[in-house]
Design an enzyme around this catalytic site. Structure first.
Site, short mmCIF file in Angstrom:
data_model
loop_
_atom_site.label_atom_id
_atom_site.label_comp_id
_atom_site.label_asym_id
_atom_site.label_seq_id
_atom_site.Cartn_x
_atom_site.Cartn_y
_atom_site.Cartn_z
N ASP A 1 -1.26 7.35 -10.55
CA ASP A 1 -1.24 7.96 -9.27
C ASP A 1 -1.75 9.37 -9.54
O ASP A 1 -2.98 9.60 -9.68
CB ASP A 1 0.24 8.28 -8.60
CG ASP A 1 0.19 9.13 -7.36
OD1 ASP A 1 -0.88 9.66 -7.11
OD2 ASP A 1 1.42 9.04 -6.82
N ASP B 1 8.64 4.77 -8.54
CA ASP B 1 7.66 5.94 -8.85
C ASP B 1 8.52 7.03 -9.66
O ASP B 1 9.37 7.36 -9.31
CB ASP B 1 7.19 6.23 -7.68
CG ASP B 1 6.08 7.48 -7.74
OD1 ASP B 1 5.85 7.88 -8.83
OD2 ASP B 1 5.65 7.92 -6.69
N GLU C 1 5.14 3.21 -11.01
CA GLU C 1 4.06 4.31 -10.75
C GLU C 1 4.27 5.45 -11.45
O GLU C 1 5.19 6.01 -11.70
CB GLU C 1 4.21 4.33 -9.33
CG GLU C 1 3.03 5.43 -8.66
CD GLU C 1 3.38 5.60 -7.34
OE1 GLU C 1 4.06 4.82 -6.59
OE2 GLU C 1 2.44 6.59 -6.71
N LYS D 1 -4.91 7.88 -3.27
CA LYS D 1 -4.84 8.68 -2.12
C LYS D 1 -5.89 9.69 -1.86
O LYS D 1 -6.31 10.39 -2.84
CB LYS D 1 -3.44 9.77 -2.36
CG LYS D 1 -1.97 8.76 -2.84
CD LYS D 1 -1.15 10.22 -3.34
CE LYS D 1 0.29 9.51 -3.58
NZ LYS D 1 1.16 10.36 -4.10
N LYS E 1 11.97 6.21 -5.72
CA LYS E 1 11.75 7.27 -6.64
C LYS E 1 12.83 7.38 -7.77
O LYS E 1 13.84 7.24 -7.39
CB LYS E 1 11.52 8.84 -5.83
CG LYS E 1 10.58 8.95 -4.85
CD LYS E 1 9.31 9.30 -5.58
CE LYS E 1 8.17 9.37 -4.31
NZ LYS E 1 7.06 9.93 -5.29
#
Ligand code: MG
Length: 369
Positions: free
Chosen positions: A238, A188, A213, A262, A163
């Protein structure tokens, strides 16, 4: 199948340690669970949302309310024969994909029990094992970060996701890349940047990332398409993809080369499968991210990650890596970067005593009352 009764739960599980992203710190996982019952079966599903509206607008408490006031009352007492028919009962409700996922996956659990066929087979899955990558939250101490990555690599993790956030992006990627020149690595950003940061993303190009991401806004595809034209690192979307229609538009304008599907973010397995199929026919690779699901949500994520378009490792670390406790008797586990896909949710066995112990609000629905 006639849905004779239902129960919904807003519950909170303790985490082993605080997890940090560019938008917040999480130390307790607040989530929702739906239980649907027929005369002889019960199914469970999780809508693994967050305790705040910082990822997408809906969050645990609003998801619980939408289930209670709008979604479940339209289902209890009805004869519903397949997941597509179930999705039609709530397709007019805008947003609230996590609430929809709780009830949709609970129905898949019922449906697979009724047909005595695993969900992964009903979805058309091709494998019984799923590759599992590591997702590492923001750790601002470089030595601690490198130690955490080293531990994941030593355990056989096939790829690592870091992250990042403004002010903590190039440095951690550079440090990890220097120590692990060949490690499949991705970053991300959770929507933390704008097009003003193009130079920063061009700098990141030199580190040979598998993908970056969601670098830009959670509800954007236009700027992502422009950014992709300036950088060679593939963009993975995402937050921006909440439906198969969103995916179609993003692919059409070149906003991404990869999508993280997801199920929770798109309203369940039915919509996730549609996005998978669309991506496959457009040569867009997909993978399954996580929303800190407990073992119930992990089960459904594993089931969809068996589809052959899911070509990148999933974010699905073992329950013990994140949670101090879980609501099942046999917690989800992943060893050496691989997870076995269970045939039925009952392989994990939902423990209702534990579920009720961690429940902060619940509501019951009965077709006869
Ligand atoms: Mg993400």
């Amino acid at each position: 199948m006639i849905i004779e009764s239902a129960e919904i739960f807003l519950f909170e599980l303790p985490l082993v340690k605080t997890y940090r992203t560019s938008f917040a710190e999480i130390s307790q996982k607040r989530s929702i669970l739906a239980k649907l019952s027929t005369s002889n079966l019960s199914g469970y599903g999780e809508g693994s949302t967050l305790p705040f509206p910082f990822y997408v607008p809906d969050y645990a408490d609003t998801s619980f309310l939408v289930l209670k006031d709008f979604i479940i009352p339209q289902i209890v007492g009805k004869d519903i024969n397949n997941p597509t028919q179930l999705c039609q009962t709530f397709e007019h409700i805008k947003g609230y994909s996590f609430a929809k996922t709780a009830v949709e996956t609970a129905f898949w659990d019922l449906y697979s029990q009724e047909l005595n066929t695993p969900i992964w087979q009903l979805l058309g899955g091709q494998k019984k094992q799923v590759e599992i990558g590591a997702a590492i939250g923001i750790i601002k101490d470089s030595n601690q970060l490198l130690e955490t990555v080293s531990l994941k690599v030593a355990k056989g993790c096939p790829r690592v996701k870091l992250k990042i956030e403004p002010g903590w992006d190039i440095e951690p990627i550079k440090k990890v890349r220097e120590k692990f020149p060949d490690l499949p690595l991705l970053a991300d950003a959770n929507s933390a940047y704008t097009l003003k940061d193009i130079d920063l993303f061009k700098t990141l190009d030199q580190f040979n990332l598998m993908m970056i991401e969601q670098p830009l806004a959670w509800d954007d595809i236009i700027d992502h398409a422009e950014l992709q034209q300036h950088i060679k690192t593939p963009i993975c979307l995402d937050e921006s993809i909440l439906s198969v229609e969103d995916a179609r538009k993003a692919i059409k304008i070149g906003a991404c080369q990869i999508i993280n599907i997801k199920p929770g973010r798109v309203g369940g397995l039915t919509e996730a499968k549609k996005i998978h199929d669309l991506c496959k026919s457009n040569n867009i690779g997909v993978w399954c991210g996580g929303m800190l699901e407990c073992s119930v949500g992990r089960f459904f994520n594993l089931s969809i990650a068996t589809l052959d378009g899911y070509i990148y490792p999933a974010d699905m670390s073992a329950s013990n890596d994140y949670f101090a406790d879980d609501i099942v008797s046999y917690k989800y586990n992943a060893q050496g970067g691989i997870a076995e896909v269970p045939d039925f949710l009952s392989d994990f066995e939902v423990d209702e005593d534990k579920l009720r112990h961690y429940t902060v609000a619940s509501h019951q629905f009965d077709s006869k009352s």
